[in-house]
Scaffold this motif. Structure first.
Motif, mmCIF file in Angstrom:
data_model
loop_
_atom_site.group_PDB
_atom_site.id
_atom_site.type_symbol
_atom_site.label_atom_id
_atom_site.label_comp_id
_atom_site.label_asym_id
_atom_site.label_seq_id
_atom_site.Cartn_x
_atom_site.Cartn_y
_atom_site.Cartn_z
ATOM 1 N N LEU A 95 2.476 -0.476 0.335
ATOM 2 C CA LEU A 95 3.059 0.744 -0.229
ATOM 3 C C LEU A 95 2.284 1.209 -1.463
ATOM 4 O O LEU A 95 2.090 2.400 -1.675
ATOM 5 C CB LEU A 95 4.537 0.524 -0.591
ATOM 6 C CG LEU A 95 5.502 0.367 0.571
ATOM 7 C CD1 LEU A 95 6.920 0.130 0.050
ATOM 8 C CD2 LEU A 95 5.467 1.567 1.503
ATOM 9 N N LYS A 96 1.852 0.261 -2.246
ATOM 10 C CA LYS A 96 1.104 0.585 -3.470
ATOM 11 C C LYS A 96 -0.215 1.305 -3.123
ATOM 12 O O LYS A 96 -0.602 2.259 -3.789
ATOM 13 C CB LYS A 96 0.830 -0.687 -4.256
ATOM 14 C CG LYS A 96 0.507 -0.437 -5.702
ATOM 15 C CD LYS A 96 0.979 -1.610 -6.524
ATOM 16 C CE LYS A 96 0.571 -1.443 -7.932
ATOM 17 N NZ LYS A 96 1.558 -0.788 -8.751
ATOM 18 N N LYS A 97 -0.880 0.853 -2.056
ATOM 19 C CA LYS A 97 -2.155 1.441 -1.649
ATOM 20 C C LYS A 97 -1.987 2.818 -0.999
ATOM 21 O O LYS A 97 -2.930 3.601 -0.966
ATOM 22 C CB LYS A 97 -2.866 0.525 -0.647
ATOM 23 C CG LYS A 97 -3.401 -0.743 -1.252
ATOM 24 C CD LYS A 97 -4.008 -1.615 -0.176
ATOM 25 C CE LYS A 97 -4.283 -3.000 -0.699
ATOM 26 N NZ LYS A 97 -4.622 -3.937 0.385
ATOM 27 N N ARG A 98 -0.827 3.121 -0.487
ATOM 28 C CA ARG A 98 -0.589 4.370 0.260
ATOM 29 C C ARG A 98 -0.437 5.594 -0.621
ATOM 30 O O ARG A 98 -0.329 6.701 -0.107
ATOM 31 C CB ARG A 98 0.675 4.248 1.109
ATOM 32 C CG ARG A 98 0.477 3.436 2.344
ATOM 33 C CD ARG A 98 1.583 3.619 3.344
ATOM 34 N NE ARG A 98 1.644 4.998 3.807
ATOM 35 C CZ ARG A 98 2.772 5.665 3.988
ATOM 36 N NH1 ARG A 98 3.923 5.104 3.744
ATOM 37 N NH2 ARG A 98 2.760 6.896 4.424
ATOM 38 N N ASN A 99 -0.361 5.437 -1.918
ATOM 39 C CA ASN A 99 -0.148 6.560 -2.826
ATOM 40 C C ASN A 99 1.133 7.309 -2.447
ATOM 41 O O ASN A 99 1.152 8.525 -2.283
ATOM 42 C CB ASN A 99 -1.361 7.500 -2.826
ATOM 43 C CG ASN A 99 -1.305 8.481 -3.970
ATOM 44 O OD1 ASN A 99 -0.543 8.306 -4.926
ATOM 45 N ND2 ASN A 99 -2.103 9.536 -3.870
ATOM 46 N N LEU A 100 2.186 6.543 -2.303
ATOM 47 C CA LEU A 100 3.475 7.053 -1.856
ATOM 48 C C LEU A 100 4.066 8.097 -2.794
ATOM 49 O O LEU A 100 4.684 9.056 -2.338
ATOM 50 C CB LEU A 100 4.449 5.866 -1.719
ATOM 51 C CG LEU A 100 5.540 5.983 -0.713
ATOM 52 C CD1 LEU A 100 5.004 6.221 0.674
ATOM 53 C CD2 LEU A 100 6.398 4.746 -0.731
ATOM 54 N N ILE A 101 3.848 7.926 -4.073
ATOM 55 C CA ILE A 101 4.401 8.856 -5.059
ATOM 56 C C ILE A 101 3.884 10.269 -4.772
ATOM 57 O O ILE A 101 4.649 11.233 -4.771
ATOM 58 C CB ILE A 101 4.031 8.431 -6.504
ATOM 59 C CG1 ILE A 101 4.474 6.988 -6.794
ATOM 60 C CG2 ILE A 101 4.596 9.406 -7.519
ATOM 61 C CD1 ILE A 101 5.944 6.714 -6.652
ATOM 62 N N GLU A 102 2.611 10.383 -4.500
ATOM 63 C CA GLU A 102 2.015 11.688 -4.224
ATOM 64 C C GLU A 102 2.454 12.222 -2.861
ATOM 65 O O GLU A 102 2.768 13.402 -2.721
ATOM 66 C CB GLU A 102 0.483 11.570 -4.281
ATOM 67 C CG GLU A 102 -0.253 12.877 -4.211
ATOM 68 C CD GLU A 102 0.033 13.807 -5.386
ATOM 69 O OE1 GLU A 102 -0.100 15.026 -5.188
ATOM 70 O OE2 GLU A 102 0.387 13.342 -6.483
ATOM 71 N N LEU A 148 10.227 1.149 -8.309
ATOM 72 C CA LEU A 148 10.567 2.013 -7.181
ATOM 73 C C LEU A 148 10.059 1.414 -5.877
ATOM 74 O O LEU A 148 10.795 1.323 -4.889
ATOM 75 C CB LEU A 148 9.978 3.406 -7.385
ATOM 76 C CG LEU A 148 10.010 4.330 -6.163
ATOM 77 C CD1 LEU A 148 11.430 4.621 -5.719
ATOM 78 C CD2 LEU A 148 9.257 5.612 -6.453
ATOM 79 N N LEU A 149 8.814 0.970 -5.857
ATOM 80 C CA LEU A 149 8.233 0.405 -4.642
ATOM 81 C C LEU A 149 8.935 -0.889 -4.235
ATOM 82 O O LEU A 149 9.153 -1.134 -3.047
ATOM 83 C CB LEU A 149 6.732 0.187 -4.815
ATOM 84 C CG LEU A 149 5.905 1.465 -5.003
ATOM 85 C CD1 LEU A 149 4.439 1.115 -5.194
ATOM 86 C CD2 LEU A 149 6.107 2.438 -3.870
ATOM 87 N N LYS A 150 9.309 -1.714 -5.202
ATOM 88 C CA LYS A 150 10.048 -2.943 -4.881
ATOM 89 C C LYS A 150 11.413 -2.620 -4.287
ATOM 90 O O LYS A 150 11.885 -3.309 -3.382
ATOM 91 C CB LYS A 150 10.187 -3.826 -6.123
ATOM 92 C CG LYS A 150 8.888 -4.515 -6.488
ATOM 93 C CD LYS A 150 9.026 -5.353 -7.734
ATOM 94 C CE LYS A 150 7.713 -6.025 -8.075
ATOM 95 N NZ LYS A 150 7.816 -6.872 -9.255
#
Length: 174
Positions: A95-102, A148-150
């Motif tokens: 999830l961290k690598k996916r740039n989920l926030i953007e 958030l990701l956790k």
């Protein structure tokens, strides 16, 4: 006084036992209803899914890799316990690598009330938002992207593979 405490203790025990019995009965009926599907997957030995297929299940609810394994086009709750084998840390790093926030940024939408899950980033927080029927039905705020990701790791693993309910520590992942 002792009678009252004893009575309430017994009442609590009986209530809890009844609640557990109903849960057990409902689960037994559910498993019985979808027994053929569970058996079909057991017969093929629950072939291992790739990490990418597991990520697609968790990210997009794309269960096609499991549906293709048998003639059944339904994946009952609990079946993914046999197919989702990644660790919470693996999923967190994904999830961290996916740039989920953007990718889930609600501020990029013209209509902020489109149904679905979104993230709103402010100067000092991240809000996880669920819109349903043009109404903000759920909102949870986090003070860091990692928190958030956790939370997402905890909720998605718990939802798709119930075995994680017993192993994930909510205080760490949520």
């Amino acid at each position: 006084m002792t009678f009252t405490i004893t009575f309430f203790t017994i009442l609590i025990i009986v209530g809890f036992s009844y609640y557990k019995f109903i849960g057990w009965k409902d689960n037994k009926e559910y498993v019985e209803k979808y027994k053929e599907i569970f058996e079909a997957h057991k017969e093929i030995g629950y072939p291992k899914l790739t990490i990418e297929q597991q990520f697609r299940i968790l990210d997009f609810e794309d269960e096609s890799s499991v549906k293709r394994l048998t003639k059944y086009d339904f994946v009952p709750t609990g079946l993914l316990d046999h197919y989702i084998t990644i660790s919470p840390d693996q999923y967190f790093n994904h999830l961290k690598k996916r740039n989920l926030i953007e990718k889930m940024n609600i501020n990029k939408l013209e209509d902020k009330l489109i149904d679905g899950f979104y993230i709103e980033q402010t100067n000092n927080s991240f809000k996880y938002i669920f819109n349903d029927r043009h109404y903000r039905a759920f909102e949870k705020e986090f003070d860091s992207e990692d928190k958030l990701l956790k939370y997402l790791v905890y909720e998605r693993l718990r939802m798709h593979a119930p075995k994680y309910k017993k192993t994930l520590k909510k205080e760490y992942y949520a």
